[in-house]
Design a protein around this motif. Structure first.
Motif, PDB file in Angstrom:
ATOM      1  N   ASP A 298       0.827  -1.198  -0.086  1.00 57.39           N
ATOM      2  CA  ASP A 298      -0.072   0.066  -0.059  1.00 57.39           C
ATOM      3  C   ASP A 298       0.877   1.230   0.167  1.00 57.39           C
ATOM      4  O   ASP A 298       0.135   2.155  -0.098  1.00 57.39           O
TER       5      ASP A 298
ATOM      6  N   SER B 270       6.176   0.893  -3.154  1.00 59.75           N
ATOM      7  CA  SER B 270       6.121  -0.351  -3.705  1.00 59.75           C
ATOM      8  C   SER B 270       6.362  -0.392  -5.416  1.00 59.75           C
ATOM      9  O   SER B 270       6.949  -1.313  -5.986  1.00 59.75           O
ATOM     10  N   ARG B 271       6.042   0.955  -5.731  1.00 61.22           N
ATOM     11  CA  ARG B 271       6.325   1.011  -7.420  1.00 61.22           C
ATOM     12  C   ARG B 271       7.998   0.786  -7.923  1.00 61.22           C
ATOM     13  O   ARG B 271       8.155   0.504  -8.894  1.00 61.22           O
ATOM     14  N   PHE B 272       8.765   0.900  -6.761  1.00 61.08           N
ATOM     15  CA  PHE B 272      10.089   0.753  -7.031  1.00 61.08           C
ATOM     16  C   PHE B 272      10.781  -0.737  -6.781  1.00 61.08           C
ATOM     17  O   PHE B 272      11.786  -1.089  -6.826  1.00 61.08           O
ATOM     18  N   HIS B 273       9.545  -1.394  -6.328  1.00 62.91           N
ATOM     19  CA  HIS B 273      10.018  -2.903  -5.971  1.00 62.91           C
ATOM     20  C   HIS B 273       8.874  -3.749  -6.660  1.00 62.91           C
ATOM     21  O   HIS B 273       8.110  -4.710  -5.895  1.00 62.91           O
ATOM     22  N   PRO B 274       8.706  -3.619  -8.060  1.00 64.91           N
ATOM     23  CA  PRO B 274       7.768  -4.523  -8.605  1.00 64.91           C
ATOM     24  C   PRO B 274       7.704  -5.784  -8.475  1.00 64.91           C
ATOM     25  O   PRO B 274       6.689  -6.737  -8.416  1.00 64.91           O
TER      26      PRO B 274
ATOM     27  N   VAL C  69       6.483  -6.955  -4.977  1.00 60.57           N
ATOM     28  CA  VAL C  69       4.800  -6.931  -5.304  1.00 60.57           C
ATOM     29  C   VAL C  69       4.479  -8.132  -5.873  1.00 60.57           C
ATOM     30  O   VAL C  69       3.494  -8.911  -5.539  1.00 60.57           O
ATOM     31  N   ARG C  70       5.037  -8.484  -6.874  1.00 61.03           N
ATOM     32  CA  ARG C  70       4.626  -9.902  -7.543  1.00 61.03           C
ATOM     33  C   ARG C  70       4.789 -10.921  -6.807  1.00 61.03           C
ATOM     34  O   ARG C  70       4.105 -11.760  -6.940  1.00 61.03           O
TER      35      ARG C  70
ATOM     36  N   PRO D 260       3.339   4.138  -1.392  1.00 63.63           N
ATOM     37  CA  PRO D 260       4.157   4.348  -2.719  1.00 63.63           C
ATOM     38  C   PRO D 260       5.479   4.153  -3.153  1.00 63.63           C
ATOM     39  O   PRO D 260       5.658   3.841  -4.338  1.00 63.63           O
TER      40      PRO D 260
END
Length: 188
Positions: free
Chosen positions: A139, A143-147, A150-151, A141
């Motif tokens: 949740d 997280s966009r640097f660690h796709p 997240v996957r 922001p």
């Protein structure tokens, strides 16, 4: 056909709905009513669960979400004011089993480890990347640097369906629907 006994707690109107519609199915608006202000959070998780469950046992047309069931009378949700407990006899082939402790991890947007070594390795990776709070990774922001992380988290959620040990307290079941022929007993 092999049958399995399950228990589900539903609103007292479930029997009226069953009489009117001939089948009982979970409706999204009931989840919204139950969870109120935080329903969007639960709906997102239920959407994932529903899609993942449908890959295991096809979802009948017109069904959105599965119906939550207990596998053991000793660990079932008890009847409460305004709700009833239904004892069901369901074809075993229609049941989707899952681990409720792992479901709790999904509700918290956490990684579902395969085993203790996998869990330790994942959290070492987070530490190496400077991620201090694994509860907020999905949740946040950042997280966009660690796709890839997240996957990995999302992919790990499939483990909710892996039952390593049959523990009647932790194992739960979902079904897509039931009708009156499935009802063995009604407890009010």
């Amino acid at each position: 056909m092999d049958q399995t006994t399950l228990f589900t707690r539903q609103h007292e109107n479930a029997l009226r709905i069953l009489d009117q519609e001939g089948v009982f199915r979970m409706k999204p608006e009931w989840i919204r009513q139950k969870y109120g202000d935080i329903s969007a959070y639960f709906m997102k998780n239920y959407d994932w669960l529903s899609q993942a469950s449908a890959r295991r046992i096809p979802r009948p047309p017109g069904v959105t979400y599965p119906i939550w069931c207990s596998v053991d009378e000793g660990y079932m949700l008890r009847e409460t004011p305004g709700e009833i407990v239904l004892k069901l006899s369901i074809p075993t082939s229609q049941i989707i089993y899952f681990d409720s402790a792992r479901w709790d991890l999904i509700l918290n947007h956490m990684y579902v480890p395969a085993d203790p070594e996998d869990e330790a390795a994942f959290y070492r990776e987070l530490k190496l990347r400077g991620i201090r709070n694994p509860f907020t990774l999905l949740d946040d922001p950042v997280s966009r640097f660690h796709p890839d992380l997240v996957r990995r988290i999302h992919d790990s959620w499939e483990r909710v369906f892996e039952i390593k040990e049959w523990n009647k307290f932790l194992v739960q079941a979902n079904i897509w629907e039931f009708n009156t022929s499935h009802i063995v007993e009604v407890r009010t």
